[in-house]
Scaffold this active site. Structure first.
Site, mmCIF file in Angstrom:
data_model
loop_
_atom_site.group_PDB
_atom_site.id
_atom_site.type_symbol
_atom_site.label_atom_id
_atom_site.label_comp_id
_atom_site.label_asym_id
_atom_site.label_seq_id
_atom_site.Cartn_x
_atom_site.Cartn_y
_atom_site.Cartn_z
ATOM 1 N N ASP A 34 -2.135 -22.648 34.880
ATOM 2 C CA ASP A 34 -3.234 -22.195 34.030
ATOM 3 C C ASP A 34 -2.918 -22.533 32.571
ATOM 4 O OD1 ASP A 34 -5.706 -20.001 34.456
ATOM 5 O OD2 ASP A 34 -4.955 -20.201 32.401
ATOM 6 N N ILE A 35 -3.942 -22.937 31.825
ATOM 7 C CA ILE A 35 -3.751 -23.344 30.431
ATOM 8 C C ILE A 35 -3.504 -22.133 29.524
ATOM 9 C CG2 ILE A 35 -6.158 -23.257 29.622
ATOM 10 C CD1 ILE A 35 -5.668 -26.097 28.451
ATOM 11 N N ASN A 82 -12.262 -14.203 40.805
ATOM 12 C CA ASN A 82 -13.360 -13.569 40.073
ATOM 13 C C ASN A 82 -14.669 -14.216 40.509
ATOM 14 O OD1 ASN A 82 -11.605 -11.968 38.470
ATOM 15 N ND2 ASN A 82 -11.218 -13.708 37.124
ATOM 16 N N GLN A 120 -15.652 -14.398 35.778
ATOM 17 C CA GLN A 120 -15.612 -15.825 36.132
ATOM 18 C C GLN A 120 -16.169 -16.661 34.987
ATOM 19 O OE1 GLN A 120 -17.674 -17.008 39.755
ATOM 20 N NE2 GLN A 120 -16.743 -19.058 39.702
ATOM 21 N N HIS A 163 -11.660 -20.754 42.381
ATOM 22 C CA HIS A 163 -10.228 -20.861 42.108
ATOM 23 C C HIS A 163 -9.564 -19.531 42.427
ATOM 24 C CE1 HIS A 163 -12.521 -19.965 38.451
ATOM 25 N NE2 HIS A 163 -11.534 -19.148 38.116
ATOM 26 N N LEU A 164 -8.382 -19.659 43.004
ATOM 27 C CA LEU A 164 -7.551 -18.496 43.314
ATOM 28 C C LEU A 164 -6.458 -18.434 42.257
ATOM 29 C CD1 LEU A 164 -6.825 -16.276 45.418
ATOM 30 C CD2 LEU A 164 -5.530 -18.038 46.653
ATOM 31 N N HIS A 165 -6.464 -17.354 41.466
ATOM 32 C CA HIS A 165 -5.391 -17.158 40.489
ATOM 33 C C HIS A 165 -4.154 -16.652 41.235
ATOM 34 C CE1 HIS A 165 -8.018 -16.800 36.720
ATOM 35 N NE2 HIS A 165 -8.915 -16.598 37.662
HETATM 36 P P1 AMP Z 1 -11.922 -17.391 35.603
HETATM 37 O O1 AMP Z 1 -12.066 -16.662 34.291
HETATM 38 O O2 AMP Z 1 -11.583 -16.523 36.759
HETATM 39 O O3 AMP Z 1 -13.132 -18.273 35.859
HETATM 40 O O4 AMP Z 1 -10.663 -18.339 35.420
HETATM 41 C C1 AMP Z 1 -10.708 -19.566 34.772
HETATM 42 C C2 AMP Z 1 -9.298 -19.925 34.440
HETATM 43 O O5 AMP Z 1 -9.229 -21.300 34.134
HETATM 44 C C3 AMP Z 1 -8.742 -19.166 33.220
HETATM 45 O O6 AMP Z 1 -7.558 -18.465 33.607
HETATM 46 C C4 AMP Z 1 -8.451 -20.281 32.216
HETATM 47 O O7 AMP Z 1 -7.308 -20.023 31.430
HETATM 48 C C5 AMP Z 1 -8.254 -21.479 33.151
HETATM 49 N N1 AMP Z 1 -8.475 -22.769 32.525
HETATM 50 C C6 AMP Z 1 -9.494 -23.143 31.723
HETATM 51 N N2 AMP Z 1 -9.365 -24.429 31.344
HETATM 52 C C7 AMP Z 1 -8.220 -24.880 31.926
HETATM 53 C C8 AMP Z 1 -7.534 -26.127 31.924
HETATM 54 N N3 AMP Z 1 -7.994 -27.200 31.256
HETATM 55 N N4 AMP Z 1 -6.389 -26.232 32.627
HETATM 56 C C9 AMP Z 1 -5.904 -25.172 33.304
HETATM 57 N N5 AMP Z 1 -6.520 -23.972 33.373
HETATM 58 C C10 AMP Z 1 -7.650 -23.828 32.684
#
Ligand code: AMP
Ligand code: ZN
Length: 113
Positions: free
Chosen positions: A30-31, A86, A93, A99-101
Site C-alpha cells: 500500500d502506498i 471496504n 472505499q 481489494h483485500l487489505h
Molecule cells: P480503500 O480506501 O479501501 O478503497 O483502499 C484503497 C487503498 O489503496 C488505500 O489504502 C490507499 O492507500 C491505496 N492506494 C491508493 N493508491 C495506491 C497506489 N498507487 N499504490 C498502492 N496503494 C495505493
C-alpha cells in the site's frame, strides 16, 4: 478498465512494489501504509466492489484470502493480522476495484474506526 487505478497497476502503467503475482491475483504494498505491513491483494479481473461478486467471480475472493494468508505467513504475521474489504464510500472505499487489505505488525483495536 480505463481510469481504474488498480487496473493501471496491474498493467504496469503505474508502478508498485509487487509482493505476489499469479495468473489471477496480484499483491503489492500500500502506498500509504496503516500498519508496518499493509498490502493490497487484488484480482486481475476488474470488479468494482465486493457487493458485485457473483458465481462467476466468487472463487477469486477465496484466492485473494489464500494469497493474503500465504503472505502473512511469509512475513511472520501469524500472531495476528487483519484482512479488510471496504465496500462503498460509507465504509471508506476509495478505489473501485476490489481489494483485500492485509494489515499486520502491530496490535489492532476493536471495533475498528
Ligand atoms: P480503500 O480506501 O479501501 O478503497 O483502499 C484503497 C487503498 O489503496 C488505500 O489504502 C490507499 O492507500 C491505496 N492506494 C491508493 N493508491 C495506491 C497506489 N498507487 N499504490 C498502492 N496503494 C495505493
Ligand atoms: Zn480495475
Amino acid at each position: 478498465m480505463e481510469d481504474c487505478l488498480f487496473c493501471k497497476i496491474i498493467n504496469q502503467e503505474i508502478p508498485s512494489n509487487k509482493v505476489y503475482e499469479d495468473e489471477e491475483i496480484i499483491a503489492f504494498e500500500d502506498i500509504s501504509p496503516q500498519a508496518p505491513t499493509h498490502i493490497q491483494v487484488i484480482p486481475k479481473q476488474h470488479i468494482a466492489r465486493i457487493y458485485d461478486v457473483d458465481d462467476s467471480t466468487s472463487h477469486l475472493v477465496g484466492k485473494m484470502t489464500q494469497v493474503a494468508n500465504k503472505i502473512a505467513k511469509e512475513q511472520d504475521l501469524l500472531d495476528g493480522y487483519r484482512l479488510v474489504i471496504n465496500c462503498n464510500p460509507g465504509a471508506g472505499q476509495t478505489v473501485f476495484h476490489i481489494h483485500l487489505h492485509l494489515l499486520g505488525g502491530r496490535t489492532f483495536k476493536w471495533p475498528p474506526g
